[in-house]
Motif scaffolding. Structure first.
Motif, PDB file in Angstrom:
ATOM      1  N   LEU A   1       0.838  -1.194   0.000  1.00  0.00           N
ATOM      2  CA  LEU A   1       0.000   0.000   0.000  1.00  0.00           C
ATOM      3  C   LEU A   1       0.874   1.245   0.000  1.00  0.00           C
ATOM      4  N   ARG A   2       0.686   2.106  -0.976  1.00  0.00           N
ATOM      5  CA  ARG A   2       1.479   3.317  -1.058  1.00  0.00           C
ATOM      6  C   ARG A   2       0.949   4.354  -0.070  1.00  0.00           C
ATOM      7  N   SER A   3       1.561   5.495  -0.047  1.00  0.00           N
ATOM      8  CA  SER A   3       1.232   6.498   0.954  1.00  0.00           C
ATOM      9  C   SER A   3      -0.173   7.048   0.760  1.00  0.00           C
ATOM     10  N   VAL A   4      -0.755   7.486   1.853  1.00  0.00           N
ATOM     11  CA  VAL A   4      -2.065   8.137   1.816  1.00  0.00           C
ATOM     12  C   VAL A   4      -2.032   9.312   0.856  1.00  0.00           C
ATOM     13  N   GLU A   5      -0.970  10.087   0.918  1.00  0.00           N
ATOM     14  CA  GLU A   5      -0.858  11.268   0.065  1.00  0.00           C
ATOM     15  C   GLU A   5      -0.878  10.907  -1.417  1.00  0.00           C
ATOM     16  N   SER A   6      -0.148   9.869  -1.802  1.00  0.00           N
ATOM     17  CA  SER A   6      -0.091   9.514  -3.220  1.00  0.00           C
ATOM     18  C   SER A   6      -1.416   8.939  -3.708  1.00  0.00           C
ATOM     19  N   LEU A   7      -2.110   8.179  -2.879  1.00  0.00           N
ATOM     20  CA  LEU A   7      -3.404   7.628  -3.289  1.00  0.00           C
ATOM     21  C   LEU A   7      -4.454   8.725  -3.418  1.00  0.00           C
ATOM     22  N   ALA A   8      -4.431   9.695  -2.496  1.00  0.00           N
ATOM     23  CA  ALA A   8      -5.337  10.841  -2.620  1.00  0.00           C
ATOM     24  C   ALA A   8      -5.056  11.599  -3.904  1.00  0.00           C
ATOM     25  N   SER A   9      -3.788  11.783  -4.219  1.00  0.00           N
ATOM     26  CA  SER A   9      -3.409  12.493  -5.450  1.00  0.00           C
ATOM     27  C   SER A   9      -3.874  11.743  -6.688  1.00  0.00           C
ATOM     28  N   GLU A  10      -3.785  10.408  -6.652  1.00  0.00           N
ATOM     29  CA  GLU A  10      -4.242   9.614  -7.793  1.00  0.00           C
ATOM     30  C   GLU A  10      -5.731   9.819  -8.052  1.00  0.00           C
ATOM     31  N   LEU A  11      -6.529   9.814  -6.987  1.00  0.00           N
ATOM     32  CA  LEU A  11      -7.972   9.994  -7.156  1.00  0.00           C
ATOM     33  C   LEU A  11      -8.299  11.396  -7.648  1.00  0.00           C
ATOM     34  N   LEU A  12      -7.603  12.402  -7.138  1.00  0.00           N
ATOM     35  CA  LEU A  12      -7.825  13.767  -7.610  1.00  0.00           C
ATOM     36  C   LEU A  12      -7.389  13.919  -9.067  1.00  0.00           C
ATOM     37  N   ARG A  13      -6.339  13.207  -9.462  1.00  0.00           N
ATOM     38  CA  ARG A  13      -5.893  13.256 -10.857  1.00  0.00           C
ATOM     39  C   ARG A  13      -6.943  12.637 -11.777  1.00  0.00           C
ATOM     40  N   ALA A  14      -7.527  11.514 -11.350  1.00  0.00           N
ATOM     41  CA  ALA A  14      -8.582  10.880 -12.148  1.00  0.00           C
ATOM     42  C   ALA A  14      -9.763  11.831 -12.309  1.00  0.00           C
ATOM     43  N   GLU A  15     -10.090  12.559 -11.239  1.00  0.00           N
ATOM     44  CA  GLU A  15     -11.178  13.541 -11.308  1.00  0.00           C
ATOM     45  C   GLU A  15     -10.822  14.671 -12.271  1.00  0.00           C
ATOM     46  N   ALA A  16      -9.607  15.187 -12.172  1.00  0.00           N
ATOM     47  CA  ALA A  16      -9.196  16.315 -13.015  1.00  0.00           C
ATOM     48  C   ALA A  16      -9.110  15.922 -14.483  1.00  0.00           C
ATOM     49  N   GLU A  17      -8.704  14.678 -14.739  1.00  0.00           N
ATOM     50  CA  GLU A  17      -8.544  14.217 -16.123  1.00  0.00           C
ATOM     51  C   GLU A  17      -9.795  13.531 -16.661  1.00  0.00           C
ATOM     52  N   HIS A  18     -10.838  13.425 -15.805  1.00  0.00           N
ATOM     53  CA  HIS A  18     -12.129  12.846 -16.209  1.00  0.00           C
ATOM     54  C   HIS A  18     -11.947  11.424 -16.768  1.00  0.00           C
ATOM     55  N   THR A  19     -11.121  10.659 -16.078  1.00  0.00           N
ATOM     56  CA  THR A  19     -10.790   9.315 -16.531  1.00  0.00           C
ATOM     57  C   THR A  19     -11.072   8.308 -15.421  1.00  0.00           C
ATOM     58  N   ALA A  20     -11.908   7.319 -15.711  1.00  0.00           N
ATOM     59  CA  ALA A  20     -12.220   6.300 -14.719  1.00  0.00           C
ATOM     60  C   ALA A  20     -11.045   5.345 -14.558  1.00  0.00           C
ATOM     61  N   ARG A  21     -10.903   4.822 -13.360  1.00  0.00           N
ATOM     62  CA  ARG A  21      -9.803   3.923 -13.032  1.00  0.00           C
ATOM     63  C   ARG A  21     -10.353   2.724 -12.261  1.00  0.00           C
TER      64      ARG A  21
ATOM     65  N   LEU B   1      -7.176  -2.438   2.089  1.00  0.00           N
ATOM     66  CA  LEU B   1      -7.634  -1.078   2.388  1.00  0.00           C
ATOM     67  C   LEU B   1      -8.873  -1.151   3.280  1.00  0.00           C
ATOM     68  N   ASP B   2      -8.824  -0.487   4.444  1.00  0.00           N
ATOM     69  CA  ASP B   2      -9.965  -0.523   5.355  1.00  0.00           C
ATOM     70  C   ASP B   2     -10.597   0.864   5.479  1.00  0.00           C
ATOM     71  N   ILE B   3     -11.665   0.947   6.268  1.00  0.00           N
ATOM     72  CA  ILE B   3     -12.431   2.188   6.363  1.00  0.00           C
ATOM     73  C   ILE B   3     -11.612   3.305   6.995  1.00  0.00           C
ATOM     74  N   ASP B   4     -10.862   3.001   8.048  1.00  0.00           N
ATOM     75  CA  ASP B   4     -10.068   4.045   8.701  1.00  0.00           C
ATOM     76  C   ASP B   4      -9.051   4.653   7.738  1.00  0.00           C
ATOM     77  N   LEU B   5      -8.369   3.803   6.990  1.00  0.00           N
ATOM     78  CA  LEU B   5      -7.381   4.302   6.040  1.00  0.00           C
ATOM     79  C   LEU B   5      -8.070   5.058   4.898  1.00  0.00           C
ATOM     80  N   ALA B   6      -9.247   4.580   4.499  1.00  0.00           N
ATOM     81  CA  ALA B   6      -9.990   5.259   3.434  1.00  0.00           C
ATOM     82  C   ALA B   6     -10.354   6.686   3.849  1.00  0.00           C
ATOM     83  N   TYR B   7     -10.763   6.873   5.111  1.00  0.00           N
ATOM     84  CA  TYR B   7     -11.071   8.227   5.574  1.00  0.00           C
ATOM     85  C   TYR B   7      -9.810   9.088   5.641  1.00  0.00           C
ATOM     86  N   ARG B   8      -8.669   8.482   5.940  1.00  0.00           N
ATOM     87  CA  ARG B   8      -7.423   9.253   5.916  1.00  0.00           C
ATOM     88  C   ARG B   8      -7.114   9.728   4.498  1.00  0.00           C
TER      89      ARG B   8
END
Length: 271
Positions: free
Chosen positions: A15-35, A45-52
């Motif tokens: 599992l990569r860093s929380v910061e990098s995974l958040a950035s990946e999701l924001l990039r998908a949103e900005a580029e309008h590309t589903a992943r 991946l659990d709920i606590d980490l997902a909220y982080r």
């Protein structure tokens, strides 16, 4: 990393860093590309980490100039909770960049596969902090109630995700708009507030306030108590979208989706 399963050895990417995974999701949103969902690669991946991850994405949104305006709830209907195997709603963040002005068409070029659902939305008159918040104390902190439409747009292929996936993705946030009629919650019977959802003038779905956790006030209380567990509160002036009264309706280009409420007026969006 290797995980042993019976006689087989399965390779699982760490599992990569929380910061990098958040950035990946924001990039998908900005580029309008589903992943693919995060859990395809990171099954642990659990709920606590997902909220982080969700909170880190909010921090990145703020760094680029967005401002928090409120929260939204998801999985507020018993049927959806049963489907996802949970007993309480999830929460996510709303920022000013998600506001869609009235009579503004959906910006399809910024979306992947948008859907629309009608909601009852509170505007808070004062701060609401858990734990121990009840529906009565929650409603006492509300200033006005509005009809609203939320546009959801998952960053995952085919809207396929687990509960941690959707939490990390800020509950599929995209846009929202509120109606013109604001009411005092004390004069409304919120569980019986009804909604007719139409697509191009044809009835598509119906719902009532009771479809949201039995009472929208219960959803608000649960949100305050859940946020308190993560060190957050619902601030005065924030809006709280309490969850869909109906299933979300697909919004392809050229469609008009409208909702008529019993006492909260009408609201529509054209895609």
């Amino acid at each position: 990393m290797e995980k042993e399963s019976g006689d087989m050895v399965e390779t699982v990417e760490p599992l990569r860093s929380v910061e990098s995974l958040a950035s990946e999701l924001l990039r998908a949103e900005a580029e309008h590309t589903a992943r693919a969902p995060l859990t395809d690669t990171y099954p642990d991946l659990d709920i606590d980490l997902a909220y982080r991850i969700q909170d880190e994405a909010l921090s990145q949104r703020i760094e680029r100039g967005e401002n928090i305006v409120g929260i939204k709830l998801g999985l507020t209907s018993p049927a959806k909770q049963l489907q996802m195997g949970v007993s309480a709603p999830l929460t996510a963040w709303l920022t000013d960049a998600m506001t869609l002005p009235t009579r503004t068409p959906l910006p399809q070029e910024k979306l992947i596969h948008p859907r629309v659902e009608p909601e009852i939305t509170f505007v808070m008159g004062r701060r609401l902090a858990g734990p121990g918040v009840t529906a009565a104390t929650a409603l006492a902190a509300v200033d006005r109630v509005y009809a609203s439409l939320e546009v959801i747009d998952s960053r995952y292929l085919d809207f396929r995700f687990t509960l941690p996936d959707v939490i990390a993705d800020n509950a599929s946030s995209a846009y929202y708009l509120t109606g013109p009629v604001g009411a005092d919650p004390a004069v409304l019977n919120l569980p019986l507030e009804a909604c007719l959802l139409e697509v191009d003038g044809r009835l598509a779905a119906t719902g009532v306030g009771a479809d949201v956790q039995g009472h929208p006030g219960e959803a608000l209380a649960m949100a305050a108590n859940s946020l308190a567990e993560r060190g957050h509160a619902i601030e005065a002036g924030w809006i709280v979208m309490t969850g869909g009264l109906t299933d979300a309706i697909a919004a392809p280009r050229g469609t008009t989706i409208s909702a008529q409420f019993t006492h909260l007026g009408s609201i529509a969006v054209t895609s």
